[in-house]
Design an enzyme around this catalytic site. Structure first.
Site, PDB file in Angstrom:
ATOM      1  N   CYS A  69       0.788  -1.273  -0.142  1.00  0.00           N
ATOM      2  CA  CYS A  69      -0.117   0.010  -0.002  1.00  0.00           C
ATOM      3  C   CYS A  69       0.870   1.228   0.065  1.00  0.00           C
ATOM      4  CB  CYS A  69      -0.821  -0.104   1.222  1.00  0.00           C
ATOM      5  SG  CYS A  69      -2.022   1.163   1.226  1.00  0.00           S
ATOM      6  N   CYS A 107      -0.598   4.037   1.972  1.00  0.00           N
ATOM      7  CA  CYS A 107      -0.441   4.021   3.413  1.00  0.00           C
ATOM      8  C   CYS A 107       1.011   4.338   3.830  1.00  0.00           C
ATOM      9  CB  CYS A 107      -1.056   2.661   3.884  1.00  0.00           C
ATOM     10  SG  CYS A 107      -2.223   1.901   3.160  1.00  0.00           S
ATOM     11  N   ASP A 108       2.006   3.710   3.129  1.00  0.00           N
ATOM     12  CA  ASP A 108       3.394   3.743   3.721  1.00  0.00           C
ATOM     13  C   ASP A 108       4.328   4.494   2.982  1.00  0.00           C
ATOM     14  OD1 ASP A 108       2.327   1.942   5.498  1.00  0.00           O
ATOM     15  OD2 ASP A 108       2.644   0.125   4.522  1.00  0.00           O
TER      16      ASP A 108
END
Ligand code: NAP
Length: 320
Positions: free
Chosen positions: A142, A145-146
């Site tokens: 992701c 997200c990261d």
């Protein structure tokens, strides 16, 4: 006879549970084998509204569970659904078993079913991948997200579809270099997304290459990937600190028959446009199990809310 059975405990399932519980429907939630869903496999979640300092994925899911239980939702852990049957009287029979002892069968009756069983990112199947993901050691699926954790360091994206192209472009905001590793020499991604990624000077395609292993530093964090050329078999190493997997997702729909809910070629559930309802009245789908586009915790939560409101309305009509 239950009012609502919710299958899955990611943001879609728990949000459906919070709304159904507050509507006095006393929902029953079956967790399956991964309680809390995909967010429990990530570390810091910085894009879920309401947490300005960020929150750890498992903690966020625990809070959602507590919020649902506070209003009377019941959570049954370790129960994997194997089939949903539409009965002649419009109700549903949900067949399941204990994930730890499959001979321990369970059967439930319910007026409605909300399917929020999510999707699972595909990984390459190399040894140690699960541990690298869980420990935040540089492997993730992701970028949204990261990505922000990889400022000014080289990273790679594995895959050649729209997700890979989109994630490679997104990651150029942070990373010093983004290698796009693809097993062929032509991207599967749409022309516009492929062109955008390849035009970015930070993106360097690595064609005809497969990742065969991860090289770790003394802190057990990824410092390089091992590559094998898919044409001539030559092997090499590429120094990267983050590996972003983008080789597709598998929706968790193996237990749903196509007679009950239509599915696309990849198995994603098909909703009636603009709704979470499916072709079978009383069956609703929410979150990643029916989402091939956004796949975010917050979009899943929104769909869980919608599914609960639609289920509540459906039950009211049944009884009215
Ligand atoms: P996808 O289109 O299925 O692409 C997966 C990619 O991973 C392919 O390039 C495939 O290679 C590669 N791959 C698969 N298994 C692999 C393996 N074991 N080892 C190495 N490479 C492997 O998946 P996606 O990119 O996640 O897209 C899924 C759907 O969502 C698509 O319909 C896409 O259009 C859509 N989507 C849309 C957007 C957008 O419009 N903004 C963004 C993301 C996704 P091959 O090409 O060789 O098969």
């Amino acid at each position: 006879m239950e009012n609502v059975i919710i299958i899955g405990t990611g943001p879609a399932g728990y949000t459906a549970a919070i709304y159904s519980a507050r509507a006095d429907l006393a929902p029953l939630i079956l967790t399956g084998s991964q309680p809390g869903g995909q967010l429990t496999t990530t570390t810091d979640v910085e894009n879920f509204p309401g947490f300005p300092e960020g929150i750890m994925g498992p903690e966020l899911m625990q809070k959602m569970q507590q919020q649902a239980e506070r209003f009377g939702a019941r959570v049954e852990n370790g129960v994997a659904v194997t089939n949903v049957i539409h009965n002649a009287d419009k109700s549903f029979t949900v067949e399941a078993h204990n994930v730890f002892s499959p001979d321990d069968k369970k059967v439930y009756q319910t007026k409605t079913v909300i399917i929020a069983s999510g999707a699972s990112a595909r990984y390459l199947g190399l040894p140690g991948e699960e541990e690298l993901v869980k420990s935040g050691a540089g492997l993730t699926a992701c970028a949204t997200c990261d990505g922000a954790f990889y400022r000014d360091v080289p990273v790679c994206v594995i895959g050649g579809g729209d997700s890979a192209a989109e994630e490679a472009t997104f990651l150029t905001k942070f990373a010093s270099k983004v290698y796009l590793i693809h097993r062929r020499e032509e991207l599967r991604a749409s022309k516009i997304m492929a062109a955008r990624a390849l035009a970015n000077e930070k993106v360097e395609p690595v064609w005809n290459s497969g990742v065969t292993g991860y090289v770790l530093d003394e802190n057990k964090r990824i410092k390089a990937v091992k590559l094998k050329n898919t044409v001539d078999g030559t092997e090499s190493e590429l120094a990267v600190e983050g590996v972003f997997m983008a080789i597709g997702h598998n929706p968790n729909t193996g237990f749903i028959s196509k007679d009950l809910v239509d599915q696309d070629d990849s198995g994603y559930l098909i909703q009636i446009p603009g709704k979470t309802a499916t072709k079978t009245p009383g069956v609703f789908a929410a979150g990643d199990v029916a989402d091939t586009v956004y796949r975010q915790g917050i979009t899943a939560a929104g769909q869980g809310c919608a599914a609960s409101l639609e289920a509540e309305h459906y039950i009211a009509n049944l009884e009215g």
